[in-house]
Design a protein around this motif. Structure first.
Motif, PDB file in Angstrom:
ATOM      1  N   GLU A  27       2.210   6.518  15.259  1.00  9.92           N
ATOM      2  CA  GLU A  27       2.089   5.039  15.546  1.00  9.92           C
ATOM      3  C   GLU A  27       3.129   4.470  16.650  1.00  9.92           C
ATOM      4  N   THR A  35       7.472   6.009  13.619  1.00  8.16           N
ATOM      5  CA  THR A  35       6.474   5.888  12.724  1.00  8.16           C
ATOM      6  C   THR A  35       5.165   6.774  12.736  1.00  8.16           C
ATOM      7  N   THR A  37       1.607   7.323  10.206  1.00 11.05           N
ATOM      8  CA  THR A  37       0.676   6.941   9.041  1.00 11.05           C
ATOM      9  C   THR A  37      -0.096   7.964   8.851  1.00 11.05           C
ATOM     10  N   ILE A  97       2.704   4.858   5.188  1.00  8.23           N
ATOM     11  CA  ILE A  97       3.357   4.473   6.437  1.00  8.23           C
ATOM     12  C   ILE A  97       4.665   5.170   6.383  1.00  8.23           C
ATOM     13  N   GLU A 119       0.261   1.330   1.763  1.00  8.96           N
ATOM     14  CA  GLU A 119      -0.419   0.045   2.379  1.00  8.96           C
ATOM     15  C   GLU A 119      -1.929  -0.243   1.690  1.00  8.96           C
ATOM     16  N   ARG A 124       2.274  -3.833   2.014  1.00 14.24           N
ATOM     17  CA  ARG A 124       3.131  -2.647   2.093  1.00 14.24           C
ATOM     18  C   ARG A 124       3.939  -2.662   0.751  1.00 14.24           C
TER      19      ARG A 124
END
Length: 139
Positions: A27, A35, A37, A97, A119, A124
């Motif tokens: 991401e 990051t 996910t 995440i 999430e 989150r």
């Protein structure tokens, strides 16, 4: 980061069949932070209906490793020398995440960390933290 440095991370991530199996996506890539996910798919659940710790660990480890790689020359790769996980809460939600960060970059060792969040509907919850050491190797 240069476009070439970012492309290197995306290319390497795309070559990981495990991330593809988990439905994980890259991401965000910035120097020292990545990051990743992943949806909590039916094939990645444990017996009580939560996301399996293996899913949490896999994306946390990859996020930390790629964060380390953002600090290294283009002809480098990294491998995990050691990494530990503290599971803080069940992986309940729509997706996980993982935010990997570099604590201390280095030519021989990179100390890294990841926080993994579950999430649901945009909310989150921190479910795990990882800390480890990545070793730079020739690409």
């Amino acid at each position: 980061m240069t476009p070439e440095e970012i492309a290197r991370i995306h290319s390497s991530f795309g070559a990981q069949s495990m991330m593809e199996t988990l439905g994980a996506t890259l991401e965000d890539v910035t120097r020292g932070s990545v990051t990743i996910t992943a949806p909590i798919l039916p094939g990645a659940m444990q017996q009580q209906g939560f996301g399996h710790a293996g899913l949490t660990f896999s994306i946390g480890d990859s996020a930390a490793g790629y964060a380390a790689l953002t600090t290294l020359p283009l002809d480098s790769e990294v491998v995990t020398a050691e990494i530990k996980i503290n599971l803080l809460a069940p992986a309940m939600g729509d997706r996980l995440i993982a935010v990997g960060k570099v604590v201390k970059p280095g030519k021989r060792l990179c100390v890294v960390t990841s926080e993994v969040f579950a999430e649901t509907d945009g909310t989150r919850k921190l479910i795990a933290i990882l800390q480890g050491t990545m070793v730079p190797v020739a690409g």
